[in-house]
Write an enzyme that holds these catalytic residues in place. Structure first.
Site, PDB file in Angstrom:
ATOM      1  N   ASP A 289       0.829  -1.207   0.000  1.00  0.00           N
ATOM      2  CA  ASP A 289       0.000   0.000   0.000  1.00  0.00           C
ATOM      3  C   ASP A 289       0.861   1.254   0.000  1.00  0.00           C
ATOM      4  O   ASP A 289       1.417   1.637   1.028  1.00  0.00           O
ATOM      5  CB  ASP A 289      -0.929   0.002   1.223  1.00  0.00           C
ATOM      6  CG  ASP A 289      -1.868   1.202   1.228  1.00  0.00           C
ATOM      7  OD1 ASP A 289      -2.049   1.809   0.159  1.00  0.00           O
ATOM      8  OD2 ASP A 289      -2.412   1.508   2.299  1.00  0.00           O
ATOM      9  N   LYS A 296       1.446   7.878   0.668  1.00  0.00           N
ATOM     10  CA  LYS A 296       1.893   7.889   2.061  1.00  0.00           C
ATOM     11  C   LYS A 296       3.277   8.534   2.177  1.00  0.00           C
ATOM     12  O   LYS A 296       4.032   8.576   1.208  1.00  0.00           O
ATOM     13  CB  LYS A 296       1.981   6.449   2.592  1.00  0.00           C
ATOM     14  CG  LYS A 296       0.679   5.705   2.723  1.00  0.00           C
ATOM     15  CD  LYS A 296       0.935   4.277   3.191  1.00  0.00           C
ATOM     16  CE  LYS A 296      -0.349   3.498   3.367  1.00  0.00           C
ATOM     17  NZ  LYS A 296      -1.156   3.991   4.492  1.00  0.00           N
ATOM     18  N   ASP A 307       0.098  -5.119   4.717  1.00  0.00           N
ATOM     19  CA  ASP A 307      -1.289  -4.677   4.577  1.00  0.00           C
ATOM     20  C   ASP A 307      -2.192  -5.792   4.041  1.00  0.00           C
ATOM     21  O   ASP A 307      -3.385  -5.576   3.845  1.00  0.00           O
ATOM     22  CB  ASP A 307      -1.359  -3.451   3.661  1.00  0.00           C
ATOM     23  CG  ASP A 307      -2.479  -2.497   4.051  1.00  0.00           C
ATOM     24  OD1 ASP A 307      -2.978  -2.594   5.187  1.00  0.00           O
ATOM     25  OD2 ASP A 307      -2.863  -1.663   3.223  1.00  0.00           O
ATOM     26  N   ASP A 366      -5.978   6.374  -0.233  1.00  0.00           N
ATOM     27  CA  ASP A 366      -5.303   5.593   0.800  1.00  0.00           C
ATOM     28  C   ASP A 366      -6.300   4.876   1.712  1.00  0.00           C
ATOM     29  O   ASP A 366      -5.906   4.118   2.586  1.00  0.00           O
ATOM     30  CB  ASP A 366      -4.379   6.491   1.625  1.00  0.00           C
ATOM     31  CG  ASP A 366      -3.402   5.699   2.475  1.00  0.00           C
ATOM     32  OD1 ASP A 366      -3.120   4.536   2.130  1.00  0.00           O
ATOM     33  OD2 ASP A 366      -2.921   6.237   3.487  1.00  0.00           O
ATOM     34  N   GLU A 368      -8.122   2.491   0.781  1.00  0.00           N
ATOM     35  CA  GLU A 368      -8.393   1.501  -0.259  1.00  0.00           C
ATOM     36  C   GLU A 368      -8.901   0.176   0.287  1.00  0.00           C
ATOM     37  O   GLU A 368      -9.624  -0.555  -0.392  1.00  0.00           O
ATOM     38  CB  GLU A 368      -7.132   1.264  -1.095  1.00  0.00           C
ATOM     39  CG  GLU A 368      -6.109   0.295  -0.532  1.00  0.00           C
ATOM     40  CD  GLU A 368      -5.538   0.690   0.823  1.00  0.00           C
ATOM     41  OE1 GLU A 368      -5.239  -0.211   1.623  1.00  0.00           O
ATOM     42  OE2 GLU A 368      -5.384   1.898   1.084  1.00  0.00           O
ATOM     43  N   ARG A 370     -11.082  -0.600   2.557  1.00  0.00           N
ATOM     44  CA  ARG A 370     -12.535  -0.706   2.669  1.00  0.00           C
ATOM     45  C   ARG A 370     -13.198  -0.894   1.311  1.00  0.00           C
ATOM     46  O   ARG A 370     -14.277  -1.468   1.217  1.00  0.00           O
ATOM     47  CB  ARG A 370     -13.090   0.522   3.381  1.00  0.00           C
ATOM     48  CG  ARG A 370     -12.925   1.836   2.670  1.00  0.00           C
ATOM     49  CD  ARG A 370     -13.098   3.030   3.586  1.00  0.00           C
ATOM     50  NE  ARG A 370     -12.017   3.088   4.572  1.00  0.00           N
ATOM     51  CZ  ARG A 370     -11.962   3.992   5.549  1.00  0.00           C
ATOM     52  NH1 ARG A 370     -12.915   4.896   5.679  1.00  0.00           N
ATOM     53  NH2 ARG A 370     -10.962   3.983   6.400  1.00  0.00           N
TER      54      ARG A 370
END
Length: 522
Positions: A289, A296, A307, A366, A368, A370
């Site tokens: 991620d 990030k 992740d 970010d 992502e 969900r």
């Protein structure tokens, strides 16, 4: 990549006569009341090591105290036996203060066994003579010792190309001293511990694998191969099938990467239909991620290889389900994607058509996890289930609120309480959190059915925003629980108890406990 595994068996030989490289005993620290009538610095020997203490003419605890032992939980002090007993080394592991009228708690034993086995790396064969009660609590205590030893002995195989002179190999074999090694209940606990910890360690291996080697197609292939070998039903949807099937969330997140997304479905059906109840497990599988367009900070981004810890836990738990054969149908859903910034990435402002048909306005790429979970949850509900447990490294808000060890749980209140109870029993603590109406109100969108995040509250209630969003995709007839493991899914610090650095395997043992609970109680 599979790391070496420690083996475990039971033995009822006198611990002082065991032909092993080291034997582990337990010691307690003293309370203030005990110190009043005891020699300064003395320790309290835990049960299980009486014959070893006798061989030392009653001087064992005093000698350990001279070496610096305090009996503090997880402390390990080694002592050369110089032929006093068969084993050349005694390792005393601290159990903390002696419980009043009871054996140490299972989690205390679990952590102690893990710490001791890890500290004895380099030894080939180790025996544990830790205190085990002789009452109804005996199975739980034995399970804890076995799990702790097997998990504490883990070390990721890694990628080093040169031998490491100071690197001691993990313990190869552990023997657990019990009154009767042939007793059926004890043997059953060991069989279960081997299956459960094998799943936890598989999960750890997947999480610890370098992200360039475990992109979505490779992760899907690894899970599918292991599942087929275990006898599970396997379905893998590639990028074309995901687009055709309308999995808009998974496709959107995965479209920024040259390594396309996947959805893996694993199915276990008990013989004869079992209890008739159905359990769905859903796990977030973001193999790396970057944050996508909402990128990030660079610092610490390397930990984003973890992740996918939720999907690793679900996939591994399904392997244990295949071995343990509970009397309840279980299906696992593992949505996988790599969240990368590129000319094809999804953007803030996009409106995504999800598998359920709902339209989602993207405000932060970010967030992502969900997105892919919503599609998998909707598919699980469509397939039919009574209970849905979803787990994910979803929000930094979980770490801020509950720290690195306690997972946050949101969903159907009764099911959240069952998750809390399961976490307490397994040593994977979880705490129920609310899903407030004001958090949902802030996720109203002017152009879609729901916004992906709460633009009004920004980072406030961040963990709760994730749960509120996922609730939108659970059908009313399904009891569900979202388990946020952003903290406990990955351990970046020094080894402690049965946790080594890297992936922890949380919440594999919680999920398996919950499946047993549903099988027994509905």
């Amino acid at each position: 990549m599979t790391s070496p595994r420690t083996t475990l068996s039971l033995v009822d030989t006198d611990p002082a006569e065991l032909a092993v490289d080291a034997i582990v005993i337990g010691v307690h620290s003293q309370t203030t009341e005990q110190e009043a009538g005891s020699p300064a610095g003395a320790l309290l020997l835990a049960s299980g090591a009486e014959s070893i203490a006798a061989a030392f003419d009653g001087k064992l605890t005093a000698t350990l105290a001279l070496l610096g032992a305090t009996g503090g939980a997880g402390e390990v002090i080694k002592l050369a036996t110089l032929g006093t007993i068969t084993a050349p080394v005694v390792a005393a592991v601290g159990l903390g203060p002696e419980p009043s009228g009871a054996a140490p708690a299972p989690e205390t034993l679990r952590r102690a066994a893990g710490a001791a086995v890890r500290a004895l790396a380099g030894a080939s064969r180790v025996a544990l003579a830790l205190p085990l009660p002789d009452d109804a609590d005996a199975p739980a205590a034995l399970r804890a010792v076995a799990e702790g030893a097997l998990l504490g002995g883990y070390r990721f195989a890694g990628y080093k190309t040169r031998p490491q002179p100071a690197r001691r190999e993990p313990v190869a074999e552990v023997l657990v001293a019990v009154p009767d090694a042939g007793e059926a209940t004890a043997r059953a606990e060991v069989t279960r511990a081997l299956a459960v910890t094998g799943a936890v360690l598989t999960s750890r291996d997947w999480v610890n694998t370098a992200p360039n080697e475990l992109r979505p197609p490779a992760f899907a292939d690894a899970v599918a191969a292991a599942a087929r070998e275990a006898g599970l039903g396997v379905e893998v949807l590639d990028e074309a099938a995901l687009r055709e099937g309308g999995y808009g969330g998974i496709v959107a997140v995965g479209q920024g990467s040259e390594a396309p997304p996947r959805l893996v479905k694993l199915t276990y059906t008990p013989e004869g239909g079992g209890s008739g109840k159905r359990v769905a497990l859903v796990g977030k599988g973001i193999t790396f991620d970057t944050g996508g367009i909402s990128i990030k900070p660079a610092q610490g981004m390397w930990e984003m290889k973890s992740d996918m810890a939720g999907a690793a836990a679900v996939g591994a738990a399904m392997l244990a389900v295949a071995a343990l054969k509970p009397s309840v149908a279980v299906t696992g859903y593992l949505p996988m994607a790599e969240n990368m910034p590129s000319g094809t990435s999804y953007r803030p402002g996009d409106v995504i058509s999800m598998y359920s048909g709902k339209k989602v306005e993207v405000l932060n790429t970010d967030a992502e996890g969900r997105m892919i979970l919503a599609d998998a949850i909707a598919r699980a509900c469509e397939d039919g289930t009574d209970y849905l447990f979803e787990t994910s490294t979803l929000t930094g808000g979980q770490v801020i609120a509950l720290g690195k060890r306690i997972a946050g749980v949101m969903g159907t209140p009764q099911l959240c309480e069952r998750v809390r109870t399961a976490g307490e029993a397994t040593g994977e603590p979880a705490w129920p959190m609310p899903l407030p109406d004001d958090v949902r109100k802030g996720m109203d969108s002017e152009v879609a059915d729901i916004s992906q995040v709460n633009a009004v509250m920004d980072r406030a209630g961040h963990m709760l925003q994730g749960g509120v969003f996922l609730r939108e995709f659970v059908t009313d007839d399904v009891a569900w629980a979202h388990i946020d493991i952003a903290g406990p899914g990955y351990h970046a610090g020094e080894p402690t108890g049965y946790w080594t650095k890297g992936g922890t395997g949380v919440p594999v043992r919680t999920l398996l406990h919950l499946i047993d609970d549903v099988a027994a109680n509905g």
